[in-house]
Enzyme design. Sequence first.
Site, mmCIF file in Angstrom:
data_model
loop_
_atom_site.group_PDB
_atom_site.id
_atom_site.type_symbol
_atom_site.label_atom_id
_atom_site.label_comp_id
_atom_site.label_asym_id
_atom_site.label_seq_id
_atom_site.Cartn_x
_atom_site.Cartn_y
_atom_site.Cartn_z
ATOM 1 N N GLU A 15 -10.542 5.614 13.382
ATOM 2 C CA GLU A 15 -9.840 6.496 12.445
ATOM 3 C C GLU A 15 -10.788 7.455 11.741
ATOM 4 O OE1 GLU A 15 -6.581 8.195 10.904
ATOM 5 O OE2 GLU A 15 -6.491 6.427 12.198
ATOM 6 N N ILE A 57 -0.703 13.885 15.516
ATOM 7 C CA ILE A 57 -0.130 14.193 14.211
ATOM 8 C C ILE A 57 -0.046 12.850 13.507
ATOM 9 C CG2 ILE A 57 1.838 15.117 12.952
ATOM 10 C CD1 ILE A 57 2.506 16.767 15.462
ATOM 11 N N GLU A 58 -0.828 12.678 12.464
ATOM 12 C CA GLU A 58 -0.953 11.370 11.814
ATOM 13 C C GLU A 58 -0.217 11.367 10.486
ATOM 14 O OE1 GLU A 58 -4.391 9.089 12.405
ATOM 15 O OE2 GLU A 58 -5.491 10.715 13.357
ATOM 16 N N GLY A 59 0.611 10.355 10.300
ATOM 17 C CA GLY A 59 1.419 10.248 9.105
ATOM 18 C C GLY A 59 2.801 10.836 9.322
#
Length: 466
Positions: free
Chosen positions: A165, A60-62
């Site tokens: 990324e 889960i990015e951010g």
Amino acid sequence: MDSASVIIIGAGMSGISAAKTLSDAGVKEILILEATNRIGGRIRNTYFADLSVETGANWIEGVHGEKQNPIWEMAQQLGLRTFRSDYSNLSSNTYKQDGGRYEKAAVEAAIDESEKIHSLGEEYSKTLPPSGRNDISISTFQRLENKIPSTPLEMIVDYYSYDYEFAEPPRVTSLQNTVPLPTFDDFGDNVYFVADERGYEILVYNLASMFLETNSHGVIVDPRLQLGKVATEIQYSGDGATVSTDDRSSYRADFVLVSVSIGVLQSDLIKFNPVLPKWKILALYEFDMAVYTKIFLKFPFKFWPDGDDTEFFLYASKRRGYYPLWQHFEKQYPGANILMVTVTDEESRRIEQQDESTTKKEAMEVLRSMFGKDIPEATDILVPRWWSNKFFRGSFSNWPLGVNRHEFDSIKAPIKRLYFTGEHTSEHYNGYVHGAYLAGIDSANMIVQHIRDGYFEVEIKPKDSY
């Protein structure tokens, strides 16, 4: 021939998100056609060596920013088992191709230099016109600063900063649209690794259960979800659309929402009748479908360092991107004795085309150069193949050069009763799970407006007018 108000093709995050949005708005006559035998799309877990691992989306990015990431909010509500990924000690865990580790000071210097160039890139990016016509690649900006990564150490730091990324190298990745990156600017810099026996996909199943009927065991039994239905042709007009599947079934609807990946849209899996207009085809082919591969290896016992600040380690090869970034699971699954190595782009495609024994041999050679010749042989290996799978054709979309709001408007713009959604239609968050989720909501609301007002049209402005 069966009928429904809206047919949704694909039951990944964006398709399920769109279906729920439609249902919440009162559009109950929906039919979801999913080509595989499961929902979740590119969020997928599987069992490897008696351990649940994520072969697709994993982070889960951010997180912990000014805005709340909706995926993080779902994960918290469901008690999803997650672990914050800490890359701050990579300077102590970077290995040379010919053995041994780099001095910490040398790696820190390379990272500091990379971050300095990145910061300068952010400032330069803000000066570019929004049309995207003067956009340049990340590599081009590095050349402008006379800082092209060339040594193995510089290349692995560069790989970690960008390829890890975006799943594609800086030479093809847009500076204007990724430096800075909206996901981290909006939602925070933290990323959390999902390590839950239920799988990351439990978020998609939970979302689906909010509007689809389930049995006492929580299994979806709603006839509005049809698995194993491969859409092969979509006939569309101003009055509705018909979807044909490979089992010779046909389904008629007022609207069709296509949520397959942009990689599938660039293939010939689904034929459109009439053929999509040229402006739509051009927009679809502007984007890259990147490939991000996580390879899992099981060992009889661990031989790598464990404890604090050792979870991630780098391999600095003269061959850029060759088994570069490694991770152990001692924090998430103590005693699992599993390593994961990430490869991308050309290396992903190459590895997908060879047998797993060859891949295991290559990976073992890399590990022996890092940890010595006496380490044990891996007892098992798992190599996902997203690029080879005709239902996905890759992992996620990547920002190419020169693309701006014009192309996004073109990609998601409907054609009569034919609509499109997916992470690739998310202007700010393409490539991410939250991008897929928000794109599904956005596209569904477009259909709702069409139903309410009798029409819907996306204004596609000339490129230079944005």
